[in-house]
Write a protein that holds these residues in place. Structure first.
Motif, short mmCIF file in Angstrom:
data_model
loop_
_atom_site.label_atom_id
_atom_site.label_comp_id
_atom_site.label_asym_id
_atom_site.label_seq_id
_atom_site.Cartn_x
_atom_site.Cartn_y
_atom_site.Cartn_z
N ALA A 64 0.56 -1.29 0.03
CA ALA A 64 -0.09 -0.08 -0.06
C ALA A 64 1.01 1.39 -0.11
O ALA A 64 0.51 2.23 -0.57
N ALA A 65 1.98 1.37 0.89
CA ALA A 65 3.02 2.54 0.65
C ALA A 65 3.41 2.69 -0.72
O ALA A 65 3.81 3.64 -1.08
N VAL A 66 3.83 1.75 -1.22
CA VAL A 66 4.34 1.94 -2.62
C VAL A 66 3.36 2.36 -3.43
O VAL A 66 3.70 3.23 -4.41
N LEU A 69 3.01 6.06 -3.05
CA LEU A 69 4.21 6.73 -3.30
C LEU A 69 4.18 7.14 -4.99
O LEU A 69 4.38 8.03 -5.34
N ALA A 70 3.73 6.01 -5.47
CA ALA A 70 3.23 6.17 -7.12
C ALA A 70 2.46 7.24 -7.15
O ALA A 70 2.49 7.91 -8.36
N LEU A 71 1.17 7.27 -6.48
CA LEU A 71 0.28 8.44 -6.66
C LEU A 71 0.97 9.53 -6.37
O LEU A 71 0.66 10.67 -7.15
N ALA A 316 0.62 9.71 3.86
CA ALA A 316 -0.13 8.38 4.18
C ALA A 316 0.94 7.38 3.92
O ALA A 316 1.02 6.39 4.63
N ALA A 317 1.88 7.26 2.86
CA ALA A 317 2.70 6.23 2.65
C ALA A 317 3.84 6.25 3.66
O ALA A 317 4.09 5.06 4.14
N LEU A 318 4.37 7.50 4.36
CA LEU A 318 5.10 7.28 5.29
C LEU A 318 4.44 6.72 6.54
O LEU A 318 5.18 5.85 7.40
N ALA A 323 4.28 2.23 10.49
CA ALA A 323 3.43 1.05 10.90
C ALA A 323 3.99 -0.35 10.81
O ALA A 323 4.07 -1.33 11.53
N GLU A 324 4.41 -0.38 9.41
CA GLU A 324 5.23 -1.75 9.19
C GLU A 324 6.27 -2.26 10.08
O GLU A 324 6.55 -3.32 10.31
#
Length: 369
Positions: A64-66, A69-71, A316-318, A323-324
């Motif tokens: 989801a983070a990747v 980041l692409a968006l 949100a990605a960070l 969290a991961e």
């Protein structure tokens, strides 16, 4: 309204299925390596210590983070604001004499080439002004309409030479008239005309053109190119009877000289300035200051700007990556209670061992003698 400022970056979303495939391959390879050891006690303990559910969630968070980041790289934009753009500057029409007399070599390398160099310097120093070009000899036409694209103006300037004119001669009146027509839609206070020539007017009608410029409140700046002493006119196309210089019907060498009087008169009557390009002259620095120093607002328009919102996706990605990192991938070990650690024997019965590892019976088990 929603849009992406850099839609090509959406191709980065292709990383998501690639990462899913890599995760699946890594998991499959890990299980295969463990299976090679068989059902040993160490293998069972390793498998039991890994929290499979937590590991799956950690993988989902990375994927989801990747994607986020692409968006973010694609610069999502939604929400708008209205901005007013104002252009400061003036509209300048430069009329360049491209008659054959401009091939005279009383200045280096010749009049025409030196004039193009000086006009190019003017173009390079403009900021916010629009510039147009008029080519003239025995007639005149707009070589480049008014534009703020200075690179395009330089291309048109370099293409100006006597070969583009079908009628030779030097018609200053026609050059002024065509320049004024090109500035009709420009406010009077933002109009400037620059005539670059050796001043040899052979057509007449100059008084009427000066009167029209005065009525239109257009300052006409004149730039004289060459020397006031007569110099031979080069025979660049071989039409002068053969030889280095052009000759008249009687065989005499034709000479050309700078006519400063006419050019000074044009500038004086229209409120402009006279400048000269010649050997030892300082160029057109003062004229450039006159052009660039009188900029006024010549255009105002409103445009709709989209708000950049990539920060939301990046944040949100960070958060997902944090969290991961926090989520543990292994199970916690059972705590010691009263100095004993609970285990299971091979038969599944509960037993207790003290801190030294010695076996003790369970609390509810009967102790034999």
């Amino acid at each position: 309204m929603f849009r992406f400022g850099s839609g090509i970056a959406l191709w980065a979303l292709a990383l998501v299925p690639l990462l899913i495939l890599l995760y699946w391959q890594a998991s499959k390879r890990g299980r295969a390596l463990l299976d090679r050891f068989g059902e040993h006690e160490l293998v069972r303990r390793l498998r039991a210590s890994v929290d499979a559910t937590a590991m799956r969630w950690k993988g989902v968070l990375v994927l989801a983070a990747v994607a986020l980041l692409a968006l973010a790289l694609a610069r999502p934009q939604f929400g708008t604001r209205v901005e007013t753009l104002r252009r400061q500057g003036q509209d300048v029409m430069v009329a360049l004499d491209v008659s054959r007399s401009m091939y005279a070599e009383d200045i280096t390398p010749n009049r025409l080439e030196r004039a193009r160099i000086e006009i190019g310097r003017i173009i390079q120093r403009l900021e916010g002004d629009r510039i147009g070009l008029v080519a003239f000899a025995g007639d005149a036409f707009v070589q480049s309409p008014l534009t703020g694209d200075y690179g395009a103006a330089m291309l048109f300037l370099n293409a100006m030479d006597p070969d583009i004119m079908s009628v030779q001669g030097t018609d200053l009146a026609r050059a002024i008239t065509v320049s004024l027509e090109a500035l009709e839609e420009t406010p009077p206070e933002n109009r400037i005309v620059v005539i670059v020539t050796d001043g040899e007017d052979h057509e007449g009608g100059l008084a009427e053109a000066i009167a029209a410029a005065t009525a239109a409140e257009v300052a006409v700046h004149t730039v004289g190119v060459g020397s006031v002493d007569g110099v031979p006119l080069p025979d660049v196309d071989g039409s002068g009877g053969g030889g280095r210089f052009r000759r008249d019907d009687e065989g005499n060498v034709i000479t050309t000289r700078l006519n400063e009087t006419a050019l000074q008169d044009i500038a004086l009557q229209t409120g402009g300035e006279y400048h000269r390009i010649g050997q030892g002259s300082g160029g057109l620095g003062r004229l450039v200051e006159r052009i660039t120093g009188g900029g006024r607002e010549v255009e105002s328009r409103e445009i709709t700007q989209f708000e950049e919102q990539y920060q939301l996706f990046l944040g949100a990605a960070l958060l997902l990556l944090v969290a991961e990192f926090i989520i543990p991938g292994r199970r916690r070990r059972p705590r010691d209670v009263g100095g004993r650690r609970q285990t299971r024997d091979a038969g599944g019965r509960g037993e207790a061992r003290d801190a030294g590892g010695r076996r003790r019976p369970d609390a509810g088990q009967e102790v034999g003698s």
